[in-house]
Design an enzyme around this catalytic site. Structure first.
Site, PDB file in Angstrom:
ATOM      1  N   CYS A   1       0.804  -1.296  -0.025  1.00  0.00           N
ATOM      2  CA  CYS A   1      -0.025   0.192   0.052  1.00  0.00           C
ATOM      3  C   CYS A   1       0.876   1.385   0.034  1.00  0.00           C
ATOM      4  CB  CYS A   1      -1.014  -0.030   1.086  1.00  0.00           C
ATOM      5  SG  CYS A   1      -0.542  -0.816   2.458  1.00  0.00           S
TER       6      CYS A   1
ATOM      7  N   ARG B   1       7.491 -10.913   5.580  1.00  0.00           N
ATOM      8  CA  ARG B   1       7.351 -10.302   6.803  1.00  0.00           C
ATOM      9  C   ARG B   1       7.829 -11.608   7.900  1.00  0.00           C
ATOM     10  NH1 ARG B   1       0.593  -9.542   6.220  1.00  0.00           N
ATOM     11  NH2 ARG B   1       1.104  -7.780   4.712  1.00  0.00           N
TER      12      ARG B   1
ATOM     13  N   GLN C   1       0.755 -11.166  -2.526  1.00  0.00           N
ATOM     14  CA  GLN C   1      -0.531 -10.788  -2.551  1.00  0.00           C
ATOM     15  C   GLN C   1      -1.068 -10.719  -3.712  1.00  0.00           C
ATOM     16  OE1 GLN C   1       0.090  -7.343   0.427  1.00  0.00           O
ATOM     17  NE2 GLN C   1      -0.922  -8.722   1.972  1.00  0.00           N
TER      18      GLN C   1
ATOM     19  N   ASP D   1      -2.757  -8.037  -4.773  1.00  0.00           N
ATOM     20  CA  ASP D   1      -3.192  -6.871  -3.958  1.00  0.00           C
ATOM     21  C   ASP D   1      -3.630  -5.813  -4.868  1.00  0.00           C
ATOM     22  OD1 ASP D   1      -3.426  -5.424  -1.823  1.00  0.00           O
ATOM     23  OD2 ASP D   1      -1.373  -5.033  -1.534  1.00  0.00           O
TER      24      ASP D   1
ATOM     25  N   HIS E   1      -5.418  -1.531  -4.590  1.00  0.00           N
ATOM     26  CA  HIS E   1      -5.822  -0.630  -3.673  1.00  0.00           C
ATOM     27  C   HIS E   1      -6.454   0.532  -4.546  1.00  0.00           C
ATOM     28  CE1 HIS E   1      -2.257  -2.093  -1.357  1.00  0.00           C
ATOM     29  NE2 HIS E   1      -2.920  -1.879  -0.420  1.00  0.00           N
TER      30      HIS E   1
ATOM     31  N   LYS F   1     -11.824  -4.662   8.607  1.00  0.00           N
ATOM     32  CA  LYS F   1     -11.616  -5.310   7.467  1.00  0.00           C
ATOM     33  C   LYS F   1     -12.724  -6.167   7.343  1.00  0.00           C
ATOM     34  CE  LYS F   1      -8.161  -7.912   8.912  1.00  0.00           C
ATOM     35  NZ  LYS F   1      -7.329  -9.015   8.643  1.00  0.00           N
TER      36      LYS F   1
ATOM     37  N   HIS G   1      -8.285  -1.537   0.672  1.00  0.00           N
ATOM     38  CA  HIS G   1      -7.205  -2.270   0.425  1.00  0.00           C
ATOM     39  C   HIS G   1      -8.200  -3.603   0.004  1.00  0.00           C
ATOM     40  CE1 HIS G   1      -3.979  -0.175   3.026  1.00  0.00           C
ATOM     41  NE2 HIS G   1      -5.253   0.464   3.240  1.00  0.00           N
TER      42      HIS G   1
END
Length: 649
Positions: A338, A367, A385, A387, A389, A473, A519
């Site tokens: 992000c 991570r 991910q 992912d 946004h 979330k 997200h």
RNA sequence: GCCGAUGUAGCUCAGUUGGUCAGAGCAGCUGAUUUGUAAUCAGCAGGCCGUGGGUUCGACUCCCUCCAUCGGCUCCA
């Protein structure tokens, strides 16, 4: 006399003081033998507790969840009794039921050990105590009395529990020589338990707090019939065969190496193909939904994460900074995409007319998960991910959120993830210090999610304390083969990062406004999604996803040439095919390729070569007969089209 | 990270109380066989018994360290 109302609405009169068991007996002898608890109005009671006023009742047996709860909770008491027998001075924490069985958290006496080798004797003791046919006796006690009992016993854990209870609501249950603080309900007597198994032991922090003492958690399961236990154990064995770690190895999908580092998966060719196909599938869906691809680096300057707040929150527990020859310069492996996407948003002035802007990236992040947390592909230290946004105007938020939900639900439908649960992950009610951002923004974000969920009419449970540190979330949870819940898809509303990155767009009023961010990751991570997919399908992937759709098996080496011809022909029809040219008997080749979960096996020999046909065998089903390569290709295409219809979103 | 368990060939597993115990099946390689719907036969090769230390005349076996894995707990941007 009192009136008892049954679930079907029927009303019957009974003597006051009648029990659930008596009522069951009045219906049938068989039922009376099986009833273990009873719902009286809104509370589940012991089946043997007298009912003294008019009530609505519902009888439960072991087949009902409420019945299992009473059964297993009672079993936990008996296990505790057994543990007290072997470990005098043992202190007891809590002993609740879980989905399959129960556990009891215990503090073993100084120097005592409890290992797998002790399981058998504990099981035997549980059964021995069960056979004593002791009733579970419920008594109401005053808080003072309760405190005294456990002060005398020297059990500080129970004392702590009692201190939090209100006087007048405290009950004890006793079976045989064992008394425990307990709300109930319990089964009428211990003899209902006919089979017992201690499953495993584990450390568990008292009250779930890492700072507290770690107790020994003993997991067990019991059944009213011996046969049910053996069935359960068999079922467990079956589930283990679906374990993605086992199948990942057997099907050559992925591997780990301690040399590379723990929690860092490597995708092997077959796994990589599977993953790539999933990515392409989602890319196509996202394209239709107006997403724009972006690509960002794997590292980012430390300041980026200081700005986003990730550094303050996770910096100390992350992979540590990468240093450069430049004094004081630090980069971090990116733990999130992000911040990068925010910078892309900022790269040029944005107008309200541009919004919503949807940046999508299969972004690999790193991570430093705790070593004990790593688990196959479901919990890793480096993962990708799916992912994206979405930067939108506040008035576009709900519509955008709903559209993301459509994508997630479509993907789950196509992949036949029917058994998922939806969770609204909200802030911790008590501890707000874990979160960044204003109260006002959080409330806006939380209500946006609740509204979207209501509008969509899907059932979701609210879980407090599960939110991300920057926003609430909506999580889509799916269970693995062993019933463990994993978060896959996630959609998050975020007012905070736009503020931290000072994101702005020019509004129709010619002044600057702040966008809202969503997200979202429908799969969650490719690694975890593939793991769950493997377990759900037991490695039998959908035809459109599977690395190889068919294998051509020549009866003998004499037909290798024809087999290659067939395989090439099928490739021309866009069917992923290869030839098993090994010098093996056909039975062996069929076996091996069935075990590799190849959806279609094409067998060719003299007959087929002469007739220019193929013999088709479907994985798991068997011989489908002889046909032309063309009609087989058509059949395969139709099977795929049935599942992958993009306009059914 | 914490508690507990496990770690023998690529895989699945044997290995008695420490003393010819380094074994099997599958996979691999070589050869024979030329096969009709879930395992053809034979031969060969393959192991710092996870790692490092210790106890012992002697350790795969006992003890400790570390590494990795498994089951939980805690954590999960």
């Amino acid at each position: 006399m009192i009136n008892i109302t049954f679930p079907d609405g029927a009303i019957k009169s009974y003597e006051s003081g009648v029990t659930g068991l008596d009522i069951a007996q009045s219906i049938s002898h068989k039922l009376a033998k099986e009833v273990v608890s009873v719902k009286v109005d809104d509370q589940v009671w012991d089946a043997h507790r007298p009912i003294v006023k008019d009530a609505k009742i519902q009888l439960f047996t072991f087949d009902d969840r409420e019945g299992k709860d009473a059964f297993w909770h009672s079993s936990a008491h008996i296990m505790a009794e057994a543990l007290e027998f072997f470990y005098p001075g043992i202190k007891l924490g809590i002993g609740p039921t879980v989905e399959n069985g129960f556990y009891y958290d215990v503090d073993l006496p100084e120097g005592a050990t409890l290992t797998d080798a002790d399981f058998k004797k504990i099981e035997d003791k549980i059964l021995e105590l069960s056979r004593q046919n002791n009733p579970f006796i419920r008594t109401e006690v005053s808080k003072e009395q309760a405190l005294k009992t456990f002060t005398d016993k020297g059990d500080e854990y129970k004392l702590e529990l009692i201190k939090d209870l209100e006087d007048g609501t405290i009950t004890f249950y006793q079976q045989g020589q064992f008394t425990d603080l307990c709300r109930g309900p319990h089964i009428p007597n211990t003899a209902y338990i006919k089979a017992a198994k201690i499953l495993n032991i584990a450390g568990a922090y008292w009250r779930g707090n890492e700072k507290n003492k770690q107790l020994t958690r003993v997991y067990g399961i019991t059944f009213p019939k011996q046969k049910m236990l053996s069935e359960y154990l068999e079922q467990l064995e079956e589930a283990k065969k679906r374990d993605h770690r086992k199948l990942g190895k057997e099907l050559d999908l992925f591997t780990f190496s301690s040399r590379v580092g723990m929690g860092l998966p490597m995708w092997m060719p077959r796994g990589a193909q599977l993953r790539e196909r999933l990515e392409n599938f989602l890319k196509k869906v996202q394209k239709d939904f107006g997403y724009l691809p972006v690509i960002t680096p794997h590292i980012g300057n430390k300041d980026l994460y200081v700005t986003s707040g990730h550094y303050a929150k996770y910096g100390a527990d992350s992979f540590q900074a990468i240093h450069t020859p430049q004094e004081g310069e630090e980069y971090l492996l990116k733990p999130m995409n992000c911040p990068h996407h925010c910078e892309i948003f900022k790269a040029r002035p944005r107008s309200y007319k541009d919004l919503p802007i949807r940046f999508a990236e299969f972004g690999t992040v790193y991570r430093y998960e705790q070593s004990g947390e790593l688990h196959g592909l479901t919990r890793v230290r480096g993962f990708t991910q799916d992912d994206a946004h979405i930067f939108c105007r506040p008035d576009q938020l709900k519509e955008e959120f709903l559209k993301v939900m459509d994508i997630v639900l479509y993907i789950f439908r196509v992949l036949k993830f029917e058994d998922f649960s939806t969770q609204i992950s909200l802030r911790d009610k008590d501890d707000r210090s874990k979160y960044i951002g204003s109260e006002e923004n959080w409330e806006k974000a939380e209500s946006a999610i609740v509204e979207a969920v209501n509008e969509k009419g899907i059932e979701a449970v609210a879980e407090y304390g599960e939110a991300a540190f920057y926003g609430p979330k909506l999580d889509f949870m799916v269970k693995d083969a062993l019933g463990r819940k994993w978060q896959l898809g996630t959609i998050q509303v975020d007012y905070n990062l736009p503020e931290r990155f000072e994101l702005e767009y020019k509004g129709a009023d010619n002044s600057m406004h702040r966008p809202v961010m969503i997200h979202r990751a429908p799969f969650g991570s490719m690694e975890r999604f593939v793991a769950v997919l493997i377990e759900h399908t037991a490695g039998k992937f959908p035809l459109w996803l599977t690395p190889e759709q068919c294998v051509v098996l020549p009866i003998s080496e004499k037909y290798n040439e024809y087999a290659k011809k067939v395989s090439n022909l099928l490739e021309n029809y866009d069917i992923r095919s290869f030839v098993d040219e090994r010098n093996e008997k056909i039975g062996k080749k069929i076996r091996d390729n069935e075990l590799m979960r190849i959806p279609y096996l094409i067998i060719v020999g003299e007959k087929e070569e002469n007739d220019q046909t193929i013999a088709v065998r479907k994985q798991g089903e068997g011989d489908l007969g002889v046909m032309s390569a063309e009609s087989f290709a058509k059949m395969v295409q139709e099977e795929i089209d049935k599942v992958l219809v993009f306009n059914q979103i």
